[in-house]
Design a protein around this motif. Structure first.
Motif, PDB file in Angstrom:
ATOM      1  N   VAL A  35       0.822  -1.201   0.000  1.00 49.53           N
ATOM      2  CA  VAL A  35       0.000   0.000   0.000  1.00 49.53           C
ATOM      3  C   VAL A  35       0.864   1.263   0.000  1.00 49.53           C
ATOM      4  CG1 VAL A  35      -0.325   0.159   2.507  1.00 49.53           C
ATOM      5  CG2 VAL A  35      -2.089   1.052   0.969  1.00 49.53           C
ATOM      6  N   GLU A  36       2.048   1.191   0.595  1.00 52.10           N
ATOM      7  CA  GLU A  36       2.919   2.378   0.613  1.00 52.10           C
ATOM      8  C   GLU A  36       3.402   2.718  -0.794  1.00 52.10           C
ATOM      9  OE1 GLU A  36       3.958   5.715   2.125  1.00 52.10           O
ATOM     10  OE2 GLU A  36       2.868   4.216   3.279  1.00 52.10           O
ATOM     11  N   ARG A  37       3.753   1.718  -1.579  1.00 55.13           N
ATOM     12  CA  ARG A  37       4.133   1.955  -2.977  1.00 55.13           C
ATOM     13  C   ARG A  37       2.949   2.516  -3.767  1.00 55.13           C
ATOM     14  NH1 ARG A  37       7.945  -1.309  -5.941  1.00 55.13           N
ATOM     15  NH2 ARG A  37       7.324   0.042  -7.653  1.00 55.13           N
ATOM     16  N   TYR A  38       1.764   2.009  -3.485  1.00 56.94           N
ATOM     17  CA  TYR A  38       0.558   2.510  -4.146  1.00 56.94           C
ATOM     18  C   TYR A  38       0.346   3.982  -3.792  1.00 56.94           C
ATOM     19  CZ  TYR A  38      -4.299   2.857  -5.642  1.00 56.94           C
ATOM     20  OH  TYR A  38      -5.469   3.251  -6.244  1.00 56.94           O
ATOM     21  N   ARG A  39       0.516   4.313  -2.529  1.00 49.35           N
ATOM     22  CA  ARG A  39       0.379   5.706  -2.078  1.00 49.35           C
ATOM     23  C   ARG A  39       1.395   6.611  -2.805  1.00 49.35           C
ATOM     24  NH1 ARG A  39      -1.534   7.646   2.911  1.00 49.35           N
ATOM     25  NH2 ARG A  39      -1.513   5.549   3.759  1.00 49.35           N
ATOM     26  N   PHE A  48       2.852  10.623  -7.013  1.00 50.16           N
ATOM     27  CA  PHE A  48       3.557  11.005  -8.236  1.00 50.16           C
ATOM     28  C   PHE A  48       2.577  11.581  -9.259  1.00 50.16           C
ATOM     29  CE2 PHE A  48       4.844   9.998 -12.573  1.00 50.16           C
ATOM     30  CZ  PHE A  48       6.104  10.568 -12.636  1.00 50.16           C
ATOM     31  N   ILE A  49       1.457  10.919  -9.441  1.00 48.70           N
ATOM     32  CA  ILE A  49       0.432  11.406 -10.379  1.00 48.70           C
ATOM     33  C   ILE A  49      -0.035  12.795  -9.960  1.00 48.70           C
ATOM     34  CG2 ILE A  49      -1.946  11.029 -11.164  1.00 48.70           C
ATOM     35  CD1 ILE A  49      -1.298   7.965 -10.987  1.00 48.70           C
ATOM     36  N   GLU A  50      -0.297  12.962  -8.678  1.00 54.69           N
ATOM     37  CA  GLU A  50      -0.786  14.250  -8.168  1.00 54.69           C
ATOM     38  C   GLU A  50       0.241  15.361  -8.363  1.00 54.69           C
ATOM     39  OE1 GLU A  50      -2.902  16.090  -4.174  1.00 54.69           O
ATOM     40  OE2 GLU A  50      -1.940  14.134  -4.066  1.00 54.69           O
ATOM     41  N   LYS A  51       1.523  15.032  -8.185  1.00 52.26           N
ATOM     42  CA  LYS A  51       2.582  16.040  -8.284  1.00 52.26           C
ATOM     43  C   LYS A  51       2.867  16.450  -9.726  1.00 52.26           C
ATOM     44  CE  LYS A  51       7.356  16.941  -7.021  1.00 52.26           C
ATOM     45  NZ  LYS A  51       8.511  16.500  -6.263  1.00 52.26           N
ATOM     46  N   TRP A  52       2.874  15.497 -10.653  1.00 53.80           N
ATOM     47  CA  TRP A  52       3.374  15.774 -11.998  1.00 53.80           C
ATOM     48  C   TRP A  52       2.310  16.071 -13.046  1.00 53.80           C
ATOM     49  CZ3 TRP A  52       8.065  17.308 -12.587  1.00 53.80           C
ATOM     50  CH2 TRP A  52       9.012  16.943 -11.640  1.00 53.80           C
ATOM     51  N   PHE A  53       1.083  15.624 -12.842  1.00 50.32           N
ATOM     52  CA  PHE A  53       0.056  15.853 -13.850  1.00 50.32           C
ATOM     53  C   PHE A  53      -0.901  16.948 -13.409  1.00 50.32           C
ATOM     54  CE2 PHE A  53       1.691  11.591 -14.532  1.00 50.32           C
ATOM     55  CZ  PHE A  53       2.072  11.697 -15.857  1.00 50.32           C
ATOM     56  N   ILE A  54      -1.535  17.578 -14.378  1.00 49.12           N
ATOM     57  CA  ILE A  54      -2.325  18.786 -14.148  1.00 49.12           C
ATOM     58  C   ILE A  54      -3.788  18.509 -14.504  1.00 49.12           C
ATOM     59  CG2 ILE A  54      -2.559  21.223 -14.828  1.00 49.12           C
ATOM     60  CD1 ILE A  54       0.473  20.830 -15.858  1.00 49.12           C
ATOM     61  N   ASP A  55      -4.698  19.118 -13.769  1.00 49.97           N
ATOM     62  CA  ASP A  55      -6.126  19.059 -14.076  1.00 49.97           C
ATOM     63  C   ASP A  55      -6.577  17.610 -14.288  1.00 49.97           C
ATOM     64  OD1 ASP A  55      -8.667  20.035 -14.533  1.00 49.97           O
ATOM     65  OD2 ASP A  55      -8.299  20.441 -16.654  1.00 49.97           O
ATOM     66  N   ILE A  56      -6.388  16.802 -13.274  1.00 52.30           N
ATOM     67  CA  ILE A  56      -6.692  15.378 -13.346  1.00 52.30           C
ATOM     68  C   ILE A  56      -8.176  15.133 -13.080  1.00 52.30           C
ATOM     69  CG2 ILE A  56      -6.192  13.130 -12.300  1.00 52.30           C
ATOM     70  CD1 ILE A  56      -3.453  14.444 -11.443  1.00 52.30           C
TER      71      ILE A  56
END
Length: 125
Positions: A39-43, A48-56
């Motif tokens: 679960v830690e790797r999943y978190r 990573f998605i939240e930090k690098w991608f925009i308007d998700i």
């Protein structure tokens, strides 16, 4: 709140405020780019998605319960890639989640309705 309802809420707020407590410590995760346990790797992957991608936007099309220990979601992930020209990208797919008798997700497998190359090509369109 039952697990299906919580998953619907998580899709609406993705990638923020995810219910990581729904996952077993040693959850198995696989998608076309990743395969790991924990679960830690999943978190960290969600971070990573939240930090690098925009308007998700993770658009949930359907959530079903084909077996007592299984949930299946159909979705499209929309996001803006972090390039200067800001390409808008979409990945349609589905997830299969297995739930143990304690009500925790022990397996989360994502499938895409397109190839990895189809996703990469969106960068230039």
């Amino acid at each position: 709140m039952d697990i299906a309802t919580q998953i619907k809420v998580d899709y609406q707020s993705f990638p923020k405020d995810q219910s990581f407590h729904l996952y077993a410590e040693d959850v198995y995760f696989k998608d076309p780019l990743n395969e790991f346990r924990g679960v830690e790797r999943y978190r960290k992957m969600i971070g990573f998605i939240e930090k690098w991608f925009i308007d998700i936007d993770l658009e949930l099309h359907n959530l079903s319960n084909p077996q007592p220990d299984q949930l299946k979601t159909a979705w499209t992930l929309h996001f803006t890639a972090p390039f200067p020209w800001r390409p808008r990208m979409s990945i349609p797919g589905w997830s299969e989640l297995l739930v143990n008798p304690q009500g925790l997700i022990v397996s989360h497998i994502d499938y895409w309705h397109c190839s990895r190359w189809d996703v990469v090509k969106q960068i230039w369109h």
